[in-house]
Design a protein around this motif. Structure first.
Motif, short mmCIF file in Angstrom:
data_model
loop_
_atom_site.label_atom_id
_atom_site.label_comp_id
_atom_site.label_asym_id
_atom_site.label_seq_id
_atom_site.Cartn_x
_atom_site.Cartn_y
_atom_site.Cartn_z
N TYR A 161 -6.15 3.37 5.69
CA TYR A 161 -6.90 2.62 4.85
C TYR A 161 -7.86 1.57 5.57
O TYR A 161 -7.57 1.27 6.71
CB TYR A 161 -5.74 1.56 3.97
N ALA B 112 -7.37 2.41 0.19
CA ALA B 112 -6.28 3.06 0.84
C ALA B 112 -6.23 4.74 0.38
O ALA B 112 -6.51 4.95 -1.14
CB ALA B 112 -4.78 2.53 0.88
N TYR B 113 -5.99 5.54 1.16
CA TYR B 113 -5.95 6.84 0.65
C TYR B 113 -4.73 7.67 1.39
O TYR B 113 -4.41 7.12 2.36
CB TYR B 113 -7.18 7.66 1.17
N ARG B 114 -3.98 8.78 0.58
CA ARG B 114 -3.29 9.52 1.08
C ARG B 114 -3.80 10.46 1.89
O ARG B 114 -4.78 11.10 1.76
CB ARG B 114 -2.63 10.13 -0.02
N TYR C 165 -1.29 8.06 5.86
CA TYR C 165 -2.04 7.42 5.08
C TYR C 165 -3.00 6.70 5.85
O TYR C 165 -2.89 6.54 7.15
CB TYR C 165 -1.10 6.33 4.44
N ILE D 115 0.76 -1.06 0.17
CA ILE D 115 0.03 0.03 -0.03
C ILE D 115 0.79 1.45 -0.06
O ILE D 115 0.60 2.10 -0.75
CB ILE D 115 -1.09 0.02 1.19
N ALA E 179 -1.60 11.44 -6.74
CA ALA E 179 -1.97 10.25 -6.35
C ALA E 179 -2.62 9.76 -7.57
O ALA E 179 -3.29 10.18 -8.51
CB ALA E 179 -3.37 10.57 -5.35
N ALA F 294 -7.82 5.94 -5.42
CA ALA F 294 -7.42 5.25 -4.30
C ALA F 294 -6.76 3.92 -4.52
O ALA F 294 -6.88 3.69 -5.91
CB ALA F 294 -8.88 4.81 -3.47
N VAL F 295 -6.14 3.35 -3.71
CA VAL F 295 -5.35 2.20 -3.90
C VAL F 295 -6.23 1.10 -3.24
O VAL F 295 -6.58 1.04 -2.02
CB VAL F 295 -3.97 2.17 -3.17
N GLU G 35 2.53 1.84 -3.10
CA GLU G 35 1.72 2.56 -4.17
C GLU G 35 1.32 4.04 -3.89
O GLU G 35 1.32 4.82 -4.88
CB GLU G 35 0.38 1.68 -4.67
N LEU G 36 0.92 4.17 -2.70
CA LEU G 36 0.55 5.57 -2.29
C LEU G 36 1.68 6.63 -2.40
O LEU G 36 1.44 7.83 -2.96
CB LEU G 36 0.25 5.61 -0.90
#
Length: 887
Positions: A326, A272-274, A324, A171, A253, A426-427, A174-175
């Motif tokens: 998630y 997941a979000y930043r 981060y 995660i 993002a 979003a991831v 990627e973020l």
């Protein structure tokens, strides 16, 4: 560099400076902050909770600062800090750590590397000397690195066998793609193999200076006088010329999808979000938003109550430029992870459209304030809160975040939600339960290995550490609980303290599902436990959670139950807990959902490597008809009715089988009055059930291997039954032997062999689990599959050597000293105090049993320890269960 003894104060003077006299006005509310001339920032927080001290040295360096291509450099250096300094060898360091009987730990993140220890107050000067030596210089010799590298690589392999770690690492990759944040601090085997001691020495020289560190001290010390000692020890260390740091330039993002199989008995869907970093003015609002999204009154948790997920959570982490978070939702085998991802995104979209409820924002703010108060109830947690604030977030105190959170409005939270929670970028992740574990043929570890030394050699200690080698007198406990039995049979134990305005309550019932559940309806107790969060007969799930939120309380109900609440609301908290335990709602609709979820979860659990390994261990240790071999199956759970659950609740939950321990800012009279008021009408019916398991014969040797394609290591458990009860005098002699085996970390025999010299494992632990009815001895370790036989042979060689020859005087003294000094550490937090009292009460032990144990330890002779180890430990009868890659 530490080359002369002039850097070290004589121990007697150090101790006098640290401990003499009351705190002075120089400390603001018991907190003193200062910056030394060399740039070292120091924070000292006085707490008289227990006669212990925690210190945390935070170096502002992590994987962000590692050379390109070497992401584990900071992590490797963390390990090498335990391998000696000029004037302080690794052997001396290991013996000192063991002698002070403390708890030592270290960890590395992207931005901070922390070294933490908690020790008895009288040994704090010794621990400070160790940290000053390490800040002054480390050896970083190539031969030492080659020894330690194997252990670091095994730690990497251990984490690569953990699906939740893999999820986290992918995660953040990627973020934060294209930035140092994308690389977690662990490192990789290839990069560690390319790392040299010279590179580590350069890395240390660049970053490990006093002007790049924050020293946090919390505990039973005098702040001004402790600062004087810190100046004496750390002041002469010259500052470093710090290099420029790598900049963090976040890319826009971008969406990404992660998917892989897992050996967990359930699947996981994640989004997941930043989020705002700790440098952002929106950071406080972001943290409140995380709390709201994780609330049991929120839409994410509703996935559980609606039967769409087995459980949910919202997790996160903090970094300066971006944090981060998630959301995760677990689903049974055969479930649709992608559908759950869509559900989570839909929840976020709905919150963005309609806004976060204002009452959930206020509840989150109250909970943050309550959690801050509870951190004061643990010396280590108090230090950690200050380290996080100063070293990780750049604050002046933890209060900075609390003040900012108190000012957060619902408008702030909704603005952050709209800005950062963008579903299009979003991831997402779906972890699918993979191939089930299976047993494969295996032989025992066998083999011969002459690697084991007859003893860990004693070393001469520096002058400042010699006092720590003295066997301490019997400790004087500050725990003086009130112990009473109420009219209905409840045993109530109260320990008053005033280090914070918070109270912890822990309780336990002597129920035993293996004995109490109806035949053919195994799983009844599990369903009951899962139904408690659904509220009470007068408060449904949402209303019950709101009642907790209104007072910032946390309640967990079941055969083991707990309450955490602020002192002014203690009575209301007890009222809610009692209602939840004695009058659970047990709604029909919730029962249907929980029953279906339990059946689905069991289908995955029964085929999972973790369950199969535990099952193989139990079947080898217990007779075929033993009650402990009963287990819930989909077919047994399918037969359970709500009437069965209610009948089990009435049978197993009895006041005369219940112990309640209350610790914190409440008087004996207040605790008794509240418990009597809300639990007093609870009456037992019928005779007490027998909750003791029947005795079991000694087990025979066996071996089982569980294939797990997701593992890169073999995880090995060796275990056997013991024929002694908890209060047998030999139990304490076995604890001394166990301490020599693995309890003294580098100074113990198994660590010396398996980790320090051979580099086969990251950790190896031996344990003794003793209760009034059953006892066990065991050893656990993880290593590469090709090394299991060698590691197992080393274990066997060490055990046999200890059965044939007495411990050396030095080893015996070291083990005794450590065990006695660990006793005050058990009083370093209110939760630890409560859990200790509850455990002793549940086993019908004296509440002052730790002091009795100290006397046993001091009086034990080498002959008695060897004879006990030979009498009870059977190295040829181990049950070996291995979980690892199929081969």
């Amino acid at each position: 560099m530490l080359k002369t003894r002039s850097r070290f104060i004589l121990p007697a003077l150090l101790l006098a400076l640290l401990l003499s006299g009351p705190a002075t006005a120089a400390a603001d509310n018991g907190v003193l902050q200062a910056t030394l001339d060399n740039g070292l920032r120091v924070v000292i927080i006085r707490s008289d909770l227990a006669p212990v001290v925690t210190a945390q040295v935070n170096y502002l360096v992590g994987s962000n600062d590692a050379p390109e291509g070497f992401p584990g450099m900071a992590h490797a250096q963390e390990h090498m800090m335990f391998r000696g300094s000029p004037g302080l060898s690794a052997a001396q360091f290991a013996n000192i750590m063991a002698l002070v009987g403390g708890e030592f730990d270290a960890f590395t993140t992207q931005i901070v590397t922390q070294y933490a220890f908690t020790v008895p107050r009288e040994d704090f000067d010794v621990a400070l000397n160790v940290e000053a030596a390490r800040m002054g210089g480390v050896l970083n010799a190539q031969d030492l690195w080659e020894q330690e590298r194997g252990a670091v690589e095994q730690e990497v392999a251990q984490n690569l066998s953990n699906p939740e770690y893999i999820l986290y690492s992918r995660i953040i990759a990627e973020l934060f793609h294209g930035t140092p944040y994308a690389l977690d601090a662990l490192g990789t085997r290839p990069s560690l193999q390319k790392t040299t001691a010279a590179m580590l020495k350069t890395f240390y020289g660049r970053w490990y200076g006093p002007n790049n560190a924050v020293l946090v001290i919390a505990g039973d010390v005098d702040p001004p006088k402790t600062l004087a000692v810190v100046r004496e020890l750390f002041g002469p260390i010259p500052p470093r010329l710090l290099p420029p740091r790598a900049g963090i330039k976040l890319r826009p993002a971008a969406p990404a999808a992660i998917a892989f199989e897992t050996d967990l008995p359930y699947g996981i869907a994640a989004v997941a979000y930043r989020l705002p970093g700790s440098d952002s003015p929106d950071f406080a609002a972001g943290q409140i938003l995380l709390d709201v999204l994780d609330s049991r009154r929120g839409s994410l948790y509703a996935l559980v109550s609606k039967g769409k997920a087995l459980r949910t959570s919202f997790e996160g982490g903090t970094l300066p430029k971006a944090s981060y978070g998630y959301a995760t939702a677990a689903f049974p085998p055969g479930g649709d992870g992608r559908a759950l991802v869509a559900e989570i995104k839909g929840i976020v979209a709905d919150y963005i459209k309609n806004g976060i409820p204002a009452e959930l924002v206020e509840a989150a703010k109250r909970r943050e304030a309550a959690d801050a108060e509870f951190q004061k109830n643990s010396v280590a947690d108090l230090a950690t809160a200050w380290s996080q604030a100063l070293a990780a977030e750049g604050r002046t105190s933890p209060q900075d975040d609390l003040t900012a959170m108190a000012g957060v409005t619902v408008e702030d939270v909704n603005r952050v939600l709209r800005e950062y929670f963008v579903n299009d970028t979003a991831v997402t992740a779906v972890l699918t339960p993979g191939q089930s574990g299976k047993q494969v043929p295996v032989k025992g570890f066998g083999g011969k290995e002459s690697f084991a030394p007859r003893e860990v050699k004693p070393v001469a200690l520096p002058e400042w550490a010699r006092r720590a080698a003295e066997l301490p007198a019997l400790p004087a406990s500050s725990i003086k609980p009130s112990d009473m039995t109420l009219d209905n049979g409840i045993r109530l134990i109260v320990q008053t303290g005033n280090v914070s305005s918070a109270v912890s309550l822990f309780g336990r019932m002597k129920s035993h599902a293996d004995l109490d559940e109806p035949e053919g309806k195994e799983g009844t107790a599990d369903i009951l436990e899962s139904l408690f969060p659904y509220g009470t007969t007068s408060l449904d799930l949402t209303a019950f959670q709101k009642a907790q939120d209104d007072i910032g309380a946390t309640i967990a109900a079941g055969a083991n139950f707990s309450l955490r609440v602020l002192s002014p609301d203690f009575e209301r908290g007890v009222e809610l807990l009692a209602e939840n335990l004695l009058k659970p709602a047990l709604p029909e609709a919730a029962f249907a959902v929980v029953k279906e979820e339990t059946v689905g979860a069991l289908k995955g659990k029964l085929q999972s490597p973790a369950h199969l390994s535990q099952r193989a261990l139990r079947e080898s240790l217990y007779p075929r008809d033993d009650p402990s071999l009963r287990q819930a199956l989909p077919e047994t759970v399918s037969k359970i009715t709500l009437a069965d659950v209610k009948a089990y609740h009435a049978k197993a939950f009895r006041p005369d089988m219940t112990t309640i321990v209350v610790v914190g800012n409440v008087t004996r009279e207040q605790a008794k009055a509240a418990v009597e008021k809300y639990f007093g009408s609870w009456k037992a019916k019928g005779p007490k059930p027998d909750t003791s398991l029947p005795p079991i014969p000694p087990n025979k040797a066996s071996a089982a291997r569980i294939a797990d394609a997701s593992k890169v290591q073999d995880q090995v458990t060796l275990a056997e039954t013991l024929g002694l009860a908890r209060m047998h005098p030999d139990y304490y002699r076995l604890q001394i032997a166990n301490q020599v085996l693995s309890g003294a970390f580098y100074a113990s025999r198994l660590y010396q062999d398996l980790r320090e010299k051979a580099g086969l494992v990251y950790s190896v632990d031996s344990f003794i689990e003793a209760k009034h009815d059953r006892s066990f001895f065991g050893i656990t370790f993880a290593c590469d599959p090709e090394n299991v036989a060698r590691a197992g042979a080393m274990v066997g060689a060490n055990i046999r050597a200890m059965q044939k020859e007495n411990l050396s005087a030095g080893e015996l003294h070291l083990a005794k000293t450590q065990l006695v000094k660990q006793i005050p550490l058990s009083e370093s937090g209110t939760d630890r105090i409560a859990e200790g009292l509850l455990a002793r009460a549940s086993e019908d032990l004296p509440l002052d049993e730790p002091l009795l144990a100290a006397a046993y330890y001091r009086d034990a002779t080498a002959d008695e320890v060897r004879e006990a180890f030979a009498r009870w430990i059977r190295p040829d009868d181990f049950v070996q269960v291995t979980v690892g890659p199929d081969r």
